[in-house]
Design a protein around this motif. Structure first.
Motif, PDB file in Angstrom:
ATOM      1  N   MET A   1      -3.578 -20.047 -64.056  1.00  0.00           N
ATOM      2  CA  MET A   1      -3.673 -19.139 -65.203  1.00  0.00           C
ATOM      3  C   MET A   1      -2.410 -19.220 -66.058  1.00  0.00           C
ATOM      4  SD  MET A   1      -5.510 -15.707 -63.801  1.00  0.00           S
ATOM      5  CE  MET A   1      -5.043 -14.887 -65.315  1.00  0.00           C
ATOM      6  N   THR A   2      -2.012 -20.420 -66.375  1.00  0.00           N
ATOM      7  CA  THR A   2      -0.814 -20.585 -67.203  1.00  0.00           C
ATOM      8  C   THR A   2      -1.002 -19.952 -68.577  1.00  0.00           C
ATOM      9  OG1 THR A   2      -1.597 -22.762 -67.920  1.00  0.00           O
ATOM     10  CG2 THR A   2      -0.107 -22.689 -66.027  1.00  0.00           C
ATOM     11  N   ALA A   3      -2.240 -19.871 -69.054  1.00  0.00           N
ATOM     12  CA  ALA A   3      -2.476 -19.283 -70.376  1.00  0.00           C
ATOM     13  C   ALA A   3      -2.068 -17.817 -70.398  1.00  0.00           C
ATOM     14  CB  ALA A   3      -3.941 -19.437 -70.777  1.00  0.00           C
ATOM     15  N   TRP A   4      -2.358 -17.080 -69.317  1.00  0.00           N
ATOM     16  CA  TRP A   4      -1.927 -15.674 -69.239  1.00  0.00           C
ATOM     17  C   TRP A   4      -0.408 -15.591 -69.281  1.00  0.00           C
ATOM     18  CZ3 TRP A   4      -3.212 -10.571 -69.214  1.00  0.00           C
ATOM     19  CH2 TRP A   4      -2.307  -9.681 -68.632  1.00  0.00           C
ATOM     20  N   ALA A   5       0.249 -16.375 -68.447  1.00  0.00           N
ATOM     21  CA  ALA A   5       1.708 -16.348 -68.385  1.00  0.00           C
ATOM     22  C   ALA A   5       2.326 -16.742 -69.718  1.00  0.00           C
ATOM     23  CB  ALA A   5       2.194 -17.282 -67.279  1.00  0.00           C
ATOM     24  N   ASP A   6       1.779 -17.758 -70.347  1.00  0.00           N
ATOM     25  CA  ASP A   6       2.309 -18.199 -71.639  1.00  0.00           C
ATOM     26  C   ASP A   6       2.156 -17.112 -72.696  1.00  0.00           C
ATOM     27  OD1 ASP A   6       2.941 -20.599 -70.495  1.00  0.00           O
ATOM     28  OD2 ASP A   6       1.232 -21.684 -71.333  1.00  0.00           O
ATOM     29  N   ALA A   7       0.992 -16.455 -72.699  1.00  0.00           N
ATOM     30  CA  ALA A   7       0.739 -15.411 -73.698  1.00  0.00           C
ATOM     31  C   ALA A   7       1.686 -14.241 -73.521  1.00  0.00           C
ATOM     32  CB  ALA A   7      -0.713 -14.940 -73.612  1.00  0.00           C
ATOM     33  N   VAL A   8       1.895 -13.829 -72.276  1.00  0.00           N
ATOM     34  CA  VAL A   8       2.806 -12.718 -72.018  1.00  0.00           C
ATOM     35  C   VAL A   8       4.230 -13.100 -72.422  1.00  0.00           C
ATOM     36  CG1 VAL A   8       3.754 -11.195 -70.263  1.00  0.00           C
ATOM     37  CG2 VAL A   8       1.343 -11.809 -70.178  1.00  0.00           C
ATOM     38  N   ALA A   9       4.612 -14.328 -72.117  1.00  0.00           N
ATOM     39  CA  ALA A   9       5.964 -14.771 -72.451  1.00  0.00           C
ATOM     40  C   ALA A   9       6.212 -14.736 -73.954  1.00  0.00           C
ATOM     41  CB  ALA A   9       6.194 -16.178 -71.911  1.00  0.00           C
ATOM     42  N   ARG A  10       5.177 -15.006 -74.744  1.00  0.00           N
ATOM     43  CA  ARG A  10       5.334 -15.031 -76.194  1.00  0.00           C
ATOM     44  C   ARG A  10       5.647 -13.662 -76.781  1.00  0.00           C
ATOM     45  NH1 ARG A  10      -0.142 -18.030 -77.360  1.00  0.00           N
ATOM     46  NH2 ARG A  10       0.194 -19.930 -76.166  1.00  0.00           N
ATOM     47  N   VAL A  11       5.232 -12.608 -76.087  1.00  0.00           N
ATOM     48  CA  VAL A  11       5.455 -11.263 -76.630  1.00  0.00           C
ATOM     49  C   VAL A  11       6.619 -10.558 -75.934  1.00  0.00           C
ATOM     50  CG1 VAL A  11       3.107 -10.960 -77.459  1.00  0.00           C
ATOM     51  CG2 VAL A  11       3.659 -10.303 -75.107  1.00  0.00           C
ATOM     52  N   GLY A  12       7.348 -11.263 -75.095  1.00  0.00           N
ATOM     53  CA  GLY A  12       8.511 -10.684 -74.437  1.00  0.00           C
ATOM     54  C   GLY A  12       8.103  -9.885 -73.225  1.00  0.00           C
ATOM     55  N   VAL A  13       8.691 -10.195 -72.043  1.00  0.00           N
ATOM     56  CA  VAL A  13       8.123  -9.615 -70.842  1.00  0.00           C
ATOM     57  C   VAL A  13       9.102  -9.641 -69.675  1.00  0.00           C
ATOM     58  CG1 VAL A  13       7.221 -11.798 -70.011  1.00  0.00           C
ATOM     59  CG2 VAL A  13       6.066  -9.693 -69.371  1.00  0.00           C
ATOM     60  N   ASP A  14       8.880  -8.717 -68.754  1.00  0.00           N
ATOM     61  CA  ASP A  14       9.504  -8.772 -67.444  1.00  0.00           C
ATOM     62  C   ASP A  14       8.645  -9.697 -66.581  1.00  0.00           C
ATOM     63  OD1 ASP A  14       9.307  -7.562 -64.483  1.00  0.00           O
ATOM     64  OD2 ASP A  14      11.318  -7.208 -65.258  1.00  0.00           O
ATOM     65  N   ALA A  15       9.222 -10.807 -66.144  1.00  0.00           N
ATOM     66  CA  ALA A  15       8.443 -11.839 -65.458  1.00  0.00           C
ATOM     67  C   ALA A  15       7.805 -11.321 -64.171  1.00  0.00           C
ATOM     68  CB  ALA A  15       9.323 -13.049 -65.155  1.00  0.00           C
TER      69      ALA A  15
END
Length: 213
Positions: free
Chosen positions: A1-15
């Motif tokens: 599910m790299t798409a989920w991780a990539d999308a969250v990363a684009r909006v700034g996130v606690d990993a």
């Protein structure tokens, strides 16, 4: 599910929170009562909505990716309530991950729109999600038949007569729409096949409203 991780990363996130959200999301989509609205469906919607939103700004594409993965994360065959609870799930996890409110709201709104399958005029990101969510309607006849049978199993709590009445109403309402897909790209890709599939299923139900589980 790299798409989920990539999308969250684009909006700034606690990993860490993002990983925990993904674990919860995967567990929910793996619930045994799901036969169609599972992780494969979410992945297909994420894929198709990404293609339809390819020309939008990065922030819009990120929002639609998050919405696609989360739009059925809560699913108990309770239309309206499922969408509201899925949107709430997404909001809570994004806030926990430290995502700014404008990005949270932008991702939440298309999930809520799947309840009535209507988005405001000019909302290209919302349109991408809604059209992708209905992509299965324009699949080949065998895939469409599998989808219809799987949805029937998800609504097994209803007897055949009740299901037949509800399903024929849904199919008739869809076919009465001037267009099934909001974007020209989606209409060119799926509209003709979708109308043929819906009409064929409606004809079968009207001819023989027996058990289709």
């Amino acid at each position: 599910m790299t798409a989920w991780a990539d999308a969250v990363a684009r909006v700034g996130v606690d990993a860490r929170a993002a990983r925990e959200a993904q674990t919860d999301l995967e567990a929910r989509y793996g619930e045994p009562h799901r036969h169609y609205h599972d992780l494969s469906h979410a992945a297909a919607v994420a894929r198709d909505s990404a293609a339809l939103a390819a020309g939008l700004p990065v922030s819009e594409r990120a929002a639609i990716a998050l919405a696609a993965w989360a739009h059925d994360v809560v699913y108990n065959a309770a239309p309206g309530e499922d969408e509201r609870r899925s949107a709430r799930w997404l909001r809570q996890w994004l806030i926990r991950a430290g995502v700014a409110e404008p990005h949270v709201a932008r991702a939440e709104t298309p999930v809520l729109a799947t309840a009535a399958h209507e988005a405001p005029e000019g909302d290209d990101a919302g349109t991408a999600l809604l059209d992708a969510d209905h992509a299965i309607l324009g699949a080949d006849p065998s895939s469409y038949a599998g989808y219809a049978a799987a949805v029937r199993r998800e609504y097994a709590k209803y007897d055949d007569e009740t299901w037949a009445a509800g399903r024929t109403a849904v199919l008739a309402n869809l076919l009465a729409r001037p267009v099934l897909y909001r974007s020209g790209t989606a209409r060119a890709r799926w509209e003709t096949a979708a109308r043929a599939n819906l009409a064929a299923e409606l004809t079968r139900w009207r001819a023989n409203p027996g058990d289709r589980r």
